[in-house]
Design a protein around this motif. Sequence first.
Motif, PDB file in Angstrom:
ATOM      1  N   VAL A  16      -6.155 -38.284 -24.613  1.00 35.35           N
ATOM      2  CA  VAL A  16      -4.953 -38.550 -25.903  1.00 35.35           C
ATOM      3  C   VAL A  16      -6.018 -37.218 -26.260  1.00 35.35           C
ATOM      4  N   ILE A  17      -5.535 -37.254 -27.800  1.00 36.45           N
ATOM      5  CA  ILE A  17      -6.236 -36.317 -28.862  1.00 36.45           C
ATOM      6  C   ILE A  17      -6.031 -37.338 -29.768  1.00 36.45           C
ATOM      7  N   TYR A  18      -6.973 -37.640 -30.167  1.00 40.72           N
ATOM      8  CA  TYR A  18      -7.180 -38.364 -31.463  1.00 40.72           C
ATOM      9  C   TYR A  18      -7.408 -37.156 -32.942  1.00 40.72           C
ATOM     10  N   ASP A  19      -6.962 -37.563 -33.958  1.00 40.01           N
ATOM     11  CA  ASP A  19      -6.748 -36.708 -35.482  1.00 40.01           C
ATOM     12  C   ASP A  19      -7.734 -37.355 -36.380  1.00 40.01           C
ATOM     13  N   VAL A  20      -9.409 -37.629 -36.036  1.00 37.31           N
ATOM     14  CA  VAL A  20      -9.952 -37.927 -36.754  1.00 37.31           C
ATOM     15  C   VAL A  20     -10.459 -37.388 -38.352  1.00 37.31           C
ATOM     16  N   THR A  21      -9.727 -36.468 -38.300  1.00 37.11           N
ATOM     17  CA  THR A  21     -10.122 -35.146 -40.075  1.00 37.11           C
ATOM     18  C   THR A  21     -10.310 -36.255 -41.305  1.00 37.11           C
ATOM     19  N   GLU A  22      -9.480 -36.915 -41.328  1.00 39.01           N
ATOM     20  CA  GLU A  22      -9.742 -37.873 -42.170  1.00 39.01           C
ATOM     21  C   GLU A  22     -10.635 -39.836 -42.160  1.00 39.01           C
TER      22      GLU A  22
END
Length: 87
Positions: free
Chosen positions: A29-35
């Motif tokens: 699974v790909i997670y968005d950790v930008t924030e």
Amino acid sequence: MSLPVYTKSQLALRNGQDKPQIWVAYQGVIYDVTESRLWRNGKHYEHWAGQDLTEELQDAPHTEGVFARFEAVGRLDAPSDSSQGGY
């Protein structure tokens, strides 16, 4: 909801340098950790964004539950010739 599938090359571009998004993969699974302030500039301790961290996180001081706070944005495309981890 079905998540879009991304290749490792597409994931690699979301490293905080090449594109503004900062993504990491864990167990497919790909997670968005930008924030996350902990992933600023695409680096978190010795881990780099834009890659699959499944093996690296076996030694991490936290559990996979840490990903619950991040949005799943896709699935990592598995190589078609992989044999589900058999060696």
